[in-house]
Design a protein around this motif. Structure first.
Motif, PDB file in Angstrom:
ATOM      1  N   PRO A  34      29.847   5.502  58.306  1.00 54.80           N
ATOM      2  CA  PRO A  34      30.389   6.725  57.710  1.00 54.80           C
ATOM      3  C   PRO A  34      31.901   6.580  57.537  1.00 54.80           C
ATOM      4  O   PRO A  34      32.574   5.981  58.383  1.00 54.80           O
ATOM      5  CB  PRO A  34      30.052   7.810  58.735  1.00 54.80           C
ATOM      6  CG  PRO A  34      29.849   7.088  60.025  1.00 54.80           C
ATOM      7  CD  PRO A  34      29.400   5.694  59.683  1.00 54.80           C
ATOM      8  N   ILE A  35      32.406   7.083  56.429  1.00 56.40           N
ATOM      9  CA  ILE A  35      33.850   7.082  56.188  1.00 56.40           C
ATOM     10  C   ILE A  35      34.246   8.450  55.649  1.00 56.40           C
ATOM     11  O   ILE A  35      33.403   9.222  55.188  1.00 56.40           O
ATOM     12  CB  ILE A  35      34.297   5.981  55.201  1.00 56.40           C
ATOM     13  CG1 ILE A  35      33.772   6.231  53.788  1.00 56.40           C
ATOM     14  CG2 ILE A  35      33.878   4.614  55.679  1.00 56.40           C
ATOM     15  CD1 ILE A  35      34.399   5.316  52.738  1.00 56.40           C
ATOM     16  N   GLN A  36      35.531   8.720  55.715  1.00 53.64           N
ATOM     17  CA  GLN A  36      36.079   9.936  55.120  1.00 53.64           C
ATOM     18  C   GLN A  36      37.016   9.498  53.992  1.00 53.64           C
ATOM     19  O   GLN A  36      37.768   8.538  54.140  1.00 53.64           O
ATOM     20  CB  GLN A  36      36.856  10.765  56.144  1.00 53.64           C
ATOM     21  CG  GLN A  36      35.984  11.417  57.202  1.00 53.64           C
ATOM     22  CD  GLN A  36      35.573  10.449  58.295  1.00 53.64           C
ATOM     23  OE1 GLN A  36      36.386   9.702  58.790  1.00 53.64           O
ATOM     24  NE2 GLN A  36      34.297  10.454  58.640  1.00 53.64           N
ATOM     25  N   VAL A  37      36.929  10.216  52.881  1.00 55.31           N
ATOM     26  CA  VAL A  37      37.716   9.876  51.700  1.00 55.31           C
ATOM     27  C   VAL A  37      38.363  11.136  51.145  1.00 55.31           C
ATOM     28  O   VAL A  37      37.727  12.186  51.073  1.00 55.31           O
ATOM     29  CB  VAL A  37      36.825   9.246  50.598  1.00 55.31           C
ATOM     30  CG1 VAL A  37      37.649   8.840  49.392  1.00 55.31           C
ATOM     31  CG2 VAL A  37      36.036   8.067  51.129  1.00 55.31           C
ATOM     32  N   LYS A  38      39.628  11.007  50.760  1.00 57.29           N
ATOM     33  CA  LYS A  38      40.308  12.064  49.999  1.00 57.29           C
ATOM     34  C   LYS A  38      40.457  11.543  48.588  1.00 57.29           C
ATOM     35  O   LYS A  38      41.079  10.508  48.358  1.00 57.29           O
ATOM     36  CB  LYS A  38      41.685  12.378  50.594  1.00 57.29           C
ATOM     37  CG  LYS A  38      41.633  13.240  51.812  1.00 57.29           C
ATOM     38  CD  LYS A  38      43.020  13.720  52.164  1.00 57.29           C
ATOM     39  CE  LYS A  38      42.910  14.739  53.269  1.00 57.29           C
ATOM     40  NZ  LYS A  38      44.143  15.480  53.439  1.00 57.29           N
ATOM     41  N   THR A  74      29.593   7.047  52.600  1.00 59.39           N
ATOM     42  CA  THR A  74      29.041   5.925  53.356  1.00 59.39           C
ATOM     43  C   THR A  74      29.621   4.629  52.823  1.00 59.39           C
ATOM     44  O   THR A  74      29.567   4.363  51.621  1.00 59.39           O
ATOM     45  CB  THR A  74      27.500   5.895  53.224  1.00 59.39           C
ATOM     46  OG1 THR A  74      26.975   7.131  53.707  1.00 59.39           O
ATOM     47  CG2 THR A  74      26.913   4.747  54.038  1.00 59.39           C
ATOM     48  N   LEU A  75      30.159   3.844  53.730  1.00 60.45           N
ATOM     49  CA  LEU A  75      30.685   2.530  53.380  1.00 60.45           C
ATOM     50  C   LEU A  75      29.523   1.624  52.991  1.00 60.45           C
ATOM     51  O   LEU A  75      28.482   1.614  53.645  1.00 60.45           O
ATOM     52  CB  LEU A  75      31.429   1.952  54.589  1.00 60.45           C
ATOM     53  CG  LEU A  75      32.263   0.710  54.387  1.00 60.45           C
ATOM     54  CD1 LEU A  75      33.401   0.953  53.411  1.00 60.45           C
ATOM     55  CD2 LEU A  75      32.820   0.244  55.723  1.00 60.45           C
ATOM     56  N   VAL A  76      29.681   0.868  51.908  1.00 57.91           N
ATOM     57  CA  VAL A  76      28.676  -0.100  51.475  1.00 57.91           C
ATOM     58  C   VAL A  76      29.088  -1.486  51.967  1.00 57.91           C
ATOM     59  O   VAL A  76      28.302  -2.200  52.575  1.00 57.91           O
ATOM     60  CB  VAL A  76      28.520  -0.097  49.935  1.00 57.91           C
ATOM     61  CG1 VAL A  76      27.595  -1.216  49.477  1.00 57.91           C
ATOM     62  CG2 VAL A  76      28.020   1.255  49.457  1.00 57.91           C
ATOM     63  N   PRO A 111      36.439   5.106  60.860  1.00 59.41           N
ATOM     64  CA  PRO A 111      36.543   5.059  62.321  1.00 59.41           C
ATOM     65  C   PRO A 111      35.709   3.921  62.912  1.00 59.41           C
ATOM     66  O   PRO A 111      34.738   3.461  62.300  1.00 59.41           O
ATOM     67  CB  PRO A 111      35.995   6.416  62.762  1.00 59.41           C
ATOM     68  CG  PRO A 111      35.100   6.847  61.655  1.00 59.41           C
ATOM     69  CD  PRO A 111      35.602   6.191  60.394  1.00 59.41           C
ATOM     70  N   ASP A 112      36.107   3.468  64.072  1.00 61.32           N
ATOM     71  CA  ASP A 112      35.303   2.560  64.911  1.00 61.32           C
ATOM     72  C   ASP A 112      34.969   1.213  64.287  1.00 61.32           C
ATOM     73  O   ASP A 112      33.855   0.711  64.455  1.00 61.32           O
ATOM     74  CB  ASP A 112      33.998   3.248  65.348  1.00 61.32           C
ATOM     75  CG  ASP A 112      34.277   4.526  66.116  1.00 61.32           C
ATOM     76  OD1 ASP A 112      35.249   4.544  66.898  1.00 61.32           O
ATOM     77  OD2 ASP A 112      33.528   5.505  65.942  1.00 61.32           O
ATOM     78  N   LEU A 113      35.902   0.605  63.566  1.00 60.37           N
ATOM     79  CA  LEU A 113      35.670  -0.758  63.098  1.00 60.37           C
ATOM     80  C   LEU A 113      35.820  -1.713  64.280  1.00 60.37           C
ATOM     81  O   LEU A 113      36.778  -1.593  65.043  1.00 60.37           O
ATOM     82  CB  LEU A 113      36.680  -1.144  62.007  1.00 60.37           C
ATOM     83  CG  LEU A 113      36.411  -0.605  60.617  1.00 60.37           C
ATOM     84  CD1 LEU A 113      37.597  -0.894  59.699  1.00 60.37           C
ATOM     85  CD2 LEU A 113      35.145  -1.206  60.043  1.00 60.37           C
ATOM     86  N   GLY A 168      39.426  -0.629  65.327  1.00 59.80           N
ATOM     87  CA  GLY A 168      39.590   0.789  65.629  1.00 59.80           C
ATOM     88  C   GLY A 168      39.459   1.578  64.342  1.00 59.80           C
ATOM     89  O   GLY A 168      38.615   1.277  63.508  1.00 59.80           O
ATOM     90  N   THR A 169      40.334   2.551  64.142  1.00 61.55           N
ATOM     91  CA  THR A 169      40.284   3.383  62.952  1.00 61.55           C
ATOM     92  C   THR A 169      41.229   2.859  61.883  1.00 61.55           C
ATOM     93  O   THR A 169      42.422   2.699  62.133  1.00 61.55           O
ATOM     94  CB  THR A 169      40.650   4.843  63.295  1.00 61.55           C
ATOM     95  OG1 THR A 169      39.683   5.343  64.219  1.00 61.55           O
ATOM     96  CG2 THR A 169      40.651   5.728  62.057  1.00 61.55           C
ATOM     97  N   LEU A 170      40.682   2.594  60.712  1.00 66.04           N
ATOM     98  CA  LEU A 170      41.492   2.183  59.561  1.00 66.04           C
ATOM     99  C   LEU A 170      41.784   3.430  58.744  1.00 66.04           C
ATOM    100  O   LEU A 170      40.866   4.133  58.315  1.00 66.04           O
ATOM    101  CB  LEU A 170      40.744   1.157  58.708  1.00 66.04           C
ATOM    102  CG  LEU A 170      41.393   0.783  57.370  1.00 66.04           C
ATOM    103  CD1 LEU A 170      42.747   0.108  57.597  1.00 66.04           C
ATOM    104  CD2 LEU A 170      40.481  -0.114  56.565  1.00 66.04           C
ATOM    105  N   HIS A 171      43.061   3.725  58.552  1.00 66.17           N
ATOM    106  CA  HIS A 171      43.488   4.859  57.744  1.00 66.17           C
ATOM    107  C   HIS A 171      44.530   4.341  56.762  1.00 66.17           C
ATOM    108  O   HIS A 171      45.600   3.896  57.179  1.00 66.17           O
ATOM    109  CB  HIS A 171      44.070   5.971  58.632  1.00 66.17           C
ATOM    110  CG  HIS A 171      44.518   7.168  57.860  1.00 66.17           C
ATOM    111  ND1 HIS A 171      43.640   8.108  57.369  1.00 66.17           N
ATOM    112  CD2 HIS A 171      45.749   7.562  57.470  1.00 66.17           C
ATOM    113  CE1 HIS A 171      44.319   9.038  56.724  1.00 66.17           C
ATOM    114  NE2 HIS A 171      45.601   8.726  56.770  1.00 66.17           N
TER     115      HIS A 171
END
Length: 126
Positions: free
Chosen positions: A12-16, A31-33, A59-61, A65-68
């Motif tokens: 799962p990812i969050q996108v703006k 959803t990341l492919v 999150p959680d790579l 960790g979290t890639l932003h």
């Protein structure tokens, strides 16, 4: 020829996404492919404009960790699925990752690739 190996990882990812007049829309869940040292592909229900800035959070790579970071949309491919249609959106990190961040991301991707190989799975080549 791609500079980086792409590894499939359904996270799962969050996108703006871009909004009107240069603003950003509210965060959406997607959803990341797959992921590489140079970008990502994610699935989303709506088509997006190309060459637009987006902001992603993964999150959680493993080993990261979290890639932003910011990215730029490069492609939007319509994919027919049983329940209708989804779009695979390819986005490039361009120069948005500092060299240290990119190195750390590449180590994460190698770890993911190793885990595929240990399970006897081949990473698809695109």
């Amino acid at each position: 020829m791609r500079r980086f190996v792409r590894v499939p990882i359904p996270l799962p990812i969050q996108v703006k996404l871009p909004g009107a007049h240069g603003s950003m829309q509210n965060t959406i869940d997607a959803t990341l492919v797959d992921i590489s040292g140079g970008g990502i592909c994610f699935a989303h229900t709506d088509e997006v404009l190309l060459h637009e800035k987006i902001i992603i959070t993964i999150p959680d790579l493993p080993r990261y960790g979290t890639l932003h970071t910011e990215a730029r949309t490069e492609r939007c491919t319509k994919i027919p699925v049983f329940s209708g249609t989804v779009f695979h959106i390819g986005a490039s990190f361009e120069d948005n990752l500092a060299p240290r961040q990119q190195d750390k991301l590449i180590q994460c991707i190698f770890e993911l690739q190793r885990s595929y190989l240990q399970k006897g799975l081949r990473t698809p080549i695109k």
